[in-house]
Scaffold this motif. Structure first.
Motif, PDB file in Angstrom:
ATOM      1  N   LYS A  72      10.238  11.507 -36.810  1.00 35.09           N
ATOM      2  CA  LYS A  72      10.337  10.215 -36.133  1.00 35.09           C
ATOM      3  C   LYS A  72      11.563   9.450 -36.591  1.00 35.09           C
ATOM      4  O   LYS A  72      12.170   8.699 -35.835  1.00 35.09           O
ATOM      5  N   GLU A  73      11.916   9.633 -37.866  1.00 32.51           N
ATOM      6  CA  GLU A  73      13.069   8.943 -38.427  1.00 32.51           C
ATOM      7  C   GLU A  73      14.314   9.169 -37.579  1.00 32.51           C
ATOM      8  O   GLU A  73      15.087   8.255 -37.305  1.00 32.51           O
ATOM      9  N   ILE A  74      14.471  10.421 -37.175  1.00 30.98           N
ATOM     10  CA  ILE A  74      15.650  10.779 -36.381  1.00 30.98           C
ATOM     11  C   ILE A  74      15.436  10.449 -34.918  1.00 30.98           C
ATOM     12  O   ILE A  74      16.379  10.314 -34.141  1.00 30.98           O
ATOM     13  N   GLU A 124       6.726  11.793 -39.954  1.00 31.26           N
ATOM     14  CA  GLU A 124       7.732  10.748 -40.232  1.00 31.26           C
ATOM     15  C   GLU A 124       9.136  11.326 -40.236  1.00 31.26           C
ATOM     16  O   GLU A 124      10.078  10.742 -39.711  1.00 31.26           O
ATOM     17  N   LYS A 125       9.235  12.522 -40.852  1.00 30.75           N
ATOM     18  CA  LYS A 125      10.524  13.183 -40.964  1.00 30.75           C
ATOM     19  C   LYS A 125      11.192  13.291 -39.598  1.00 30.75           C
ATOM     20  O   LYS A 125      12.400  13.128 -39.465  1.00 30.75           O
TER      21      LYS A 125
END
Ligand code: ADP
Ligand code: MG
Ligand code: ZN
Length: 625
Positions: A200-202, A197-198
């Motif tokens: 994918k967020e960016i 997620e970390k």
């Protein structure tokens, strides 16, 4: 092969067929084999014994044949069938038997009850043959599957599933010393698999593949295992050679299968070791290796096809990156290239420490010194050095390894074991002494040369009769022209000493000659260190991680010129070395004498002798100056 056309048989049919087959086997067994076996269990008896038994009332059944009597004797709780000859003159035998209440049997009497005998001769063999046959059949099919069929039934194009096992090596990053950059890059991949997620967020996506490249024994495979140990996700490990199959199409099928499984298990890591076996450049020649190309094509397709965001990461390792197909290296496939180089001084020290944890070792061992002496050693060699040290300690019946063990192991790994059986003649020993001191003295008398660490003249299993070990003070990444020239002079120093003292030359310098030539050639063709060629590359290197093959890239005239230059360069250094030794001939004698007597000189001893006020040597020098 027409395996493709064979359809798997419907199960009922094949079972029935199998059943009939087993029954036929049993029938044959019972008709031909069993009777002769039964025959064997019948013991011979004399007629006398027969009569005695009859009298004693032990006989319960008889079978009278033309000229043989079979009879069943019971007594002492066990039964036994005997056979004896039929004597026709014994006329009232039948009556006597009748009186004794013996049963007349049409067949040879049997010791077993019919049910038991049926079980043994029919049911038991049936069960055994059924299962044994089934097992054999399975084996056979599996072999055929490996050859081109498939596991179990003859399905085509499936690989053995057992290749892709989840790693349970338990190796962590802490087991890999040095190689910090590689670890950092790989840590990122592990981190991604743990919290995507970390990233994918960016909007960042992980590289689909990372290629570990470096010389053999630097820890590429080890790093991949460590990734598996840290990531806590399924880890599929397969070696490139396992894709190479005898039949065209099989390797490609394996690749398909591998990626199918990986996709099911995502997030996971797929590691392909020694990828150069399948990833070689496609040369497009007719009659090229079709199988390999198909496999590679399949790999390329699969790597394009799968969705990187699902969390399948492909790691691969090779020590021949320049032979890989460019298509494999383009971004989107193996877009991250992780160099795993030979360890530097600090790395070597750490690797030694990591491996020393596994053995019992003295507390005061100075790993820094060992690391310094083992310059150029790979991780695998360092692991070997530590292990050799432990072995040496055991050989000497000690409970732990010491600094001396480690130092000796370096020499073992570099030059092989001491060859105690080879005894040099006095004359040879003298020549070797002067030769080695020649190297050392030339090195010591030049500035910018690595200090002498040790000289020995104990023959080694590698064939070296003696050697001079020089150890750099720190780490050097650049070499100046002067340093290289000095190195060449040092290589020629051994031969120069022989010439100076014995006025003849020996074969002992062959290795020196080889190395001096290689250096000189490199200076001229690759490092631009000659006046005439300026900064033009005359040679190109390939296969840099595996020794390096060089190929000339210039005209014939230039080649001739290069050869001349190389000879000139080496000759000049050879003369320089000769001059140095001539100037220090007193020291040369003194050191050679010491070496001849002691067989080993340490660096300190060498410097002490060199720096003590000489008696003859200095005078000579003074006179000349
Ligand atoms: P390769 O790069 O040829 O795949 P390996 O990973 O198989 O080399 O390394 C062989 C052995 O060398 C390892 O099992 C390990 O014991 C040792 N080794 C190599 N590099 C390192 C390192 N950086 N740290 C610790 N041990 C290492
Ligand atoms: Mg490897
Ligand atoms: Zn030499």
């Amino acid at each position: 092969m027409d395996i493709k056309e064979k359809k798997p048989q419907p199960p009922q049919n094949s079972t029935l067929f199998y059943c009939v087959l087993v029954l036929v086997i049993l029938l044959i067994l019972n008709i031909f084999v069993m009777p002769s076996l039964a025959e064997r269990s019948i013991k011979d008896a004399t007629y006398d014994a027969f009569l005695n038994d009859l009298e004693a009332g032990k006989i319960s059944e008889v079978n009278l044949e033309e000229d043989v009597i079979y009879y069943l004797e019971e007594g002492n709780g066990r039964a036994q069938v005997y056979k004896t000859g039929y004597i026709s003159s014994d006329v009232d035998l039948v009556e006597r038997l009748d009186e004794a209440g013996v049963v007349f049997n049409k067949e040879v009497p049997q010791t077993m009850s019919p049910i038991v005998s049926f079980l043994i001769s029919w049911l038991l063999p049936f069960v055994i043959i059924w299962f044994l046959g089934g097992w054999l059949m399975k084996k056979l099919m599996k072999n055929m599957g490996n050859m081109g069929g498939g596991p179990g039934a003859m399905s085509f194009g499936k690989s053995n599933d057992k290749i892709y096992v989840k790693s349970s090596t338990g190796i962590k990053f802490s087991d890999v010393a040095g190689e910090d950059e590689a670890k950092e890059l790989l840590t990122e991949i592990v981190d991604y698999l743990h919290n995507p997620e970390k990233y994918k967020e960016i909007g960042a996506s992980m590289p689909k593949g990372a290629l570990l490249v470096g010389p053999p024994g630097t820890g590429k495979t080890l790093l991949a295992k460590a990734v598996a140990g840290e990531a806590n996700v399924p880890f599929f490990s397969i070696s490139g050679s396992e894709f190479v199959e005898m039949f065209v199409g099989m390797g490609a099928a394996k690749v398909r299968d591998l990626f199918k499984q990986a996709n099911e298990k995502a997030p996971c890591i797929v590691f392909i070791d020694e990828i150069d076996t399948i990833g070689k450049k496609r040369d497009g020649q007719i009659g090229g290796n079709d199988e390999r190309e198909q496999t590679l094509n399949q790999l390329l397709t699969e790597m394009d096809g799968f969705d990187g965001s699902k969390g399948v990461v492909i790691l691969a390792a090779t020590n021949r990156p320049d032979s890989l197909d460019p298509a494999l290296l383009r971004p989107g496939r193996f877009d991250r290239r992780i160099p795993v180089e030979l360890p530097d001084l600090k790395g070597r020290e750490e690797i030694l420490k990591v491996h020393a944890r596994k053995i019992k070792i003295a507390d005061n061992v100075n790993f820094y010194e060992i690391a310094k002496a083992a310059s150029g050693a790979s991780g695998a060699e360092l692991a070997n050095i530590v292990n050799e040290a432990a072995l040496r300690a055991v050989r000497d019946r000690r409970k732990f390894a010491t600094q001396a063990d480690l130092e000796e192991s370096i020499e073992v790994v570099i030059a092989g074991y001491q060859k105690k059986s080879r005894v040099l003649s006095e004359k040879e020993k003298l020549i070797v002494s002067y030769h080695e001191v020649g190297h050392a003295l030339v090195a010591a008398m030049q500035t910018n040369s690595a200090p002498v660490h040790k000289i020995t003249i104990i023959p080694r299993t590698s064939g070296a009769l003696g050697y001079t070990m020089q150890v750099e003070d720190g780490e050097h990444f650049l070499m100046s022209k002067e340093e290289l020239e000095n190195k060449i002079a040092t290589f020629t120093g051994g031969r120069a000493a022989e010439e100076l003292i014995f006025h003849s030359v020996t074969t002992g310098a062959s290795n020196d000659i080889e190395q001096a030539t290689k250096l000189a050639r490199g200076m001229i063709t690759r490092y631009g260190m000659s006046d005439d060629f300026d900064m033009v590359a005359m040679e190109s290197m390939s296969n840099q991680y595996l020794g390096g093959d060089s190929s000339l890239a210039c005209s014939f005239e230039t080649q001739t010129q290069i050869d001349k230059k190389v000879v000139e360069l080496v000759k000049k250094q050879h003369q320089k070395a000769y001059k140095i030794l001539e100037d220090n001939i007193g020291k040369l004698h003194e050191l050679a004498k010491f070496l001849y007597e002691n067989e080993t000189i340490t660096g300190e001893e060498f410097m002490r002798i060199l720096n003590t006020k000489p008696r003859i040597g200095m005078n000579d020098q003074a006179e000349e100056e």
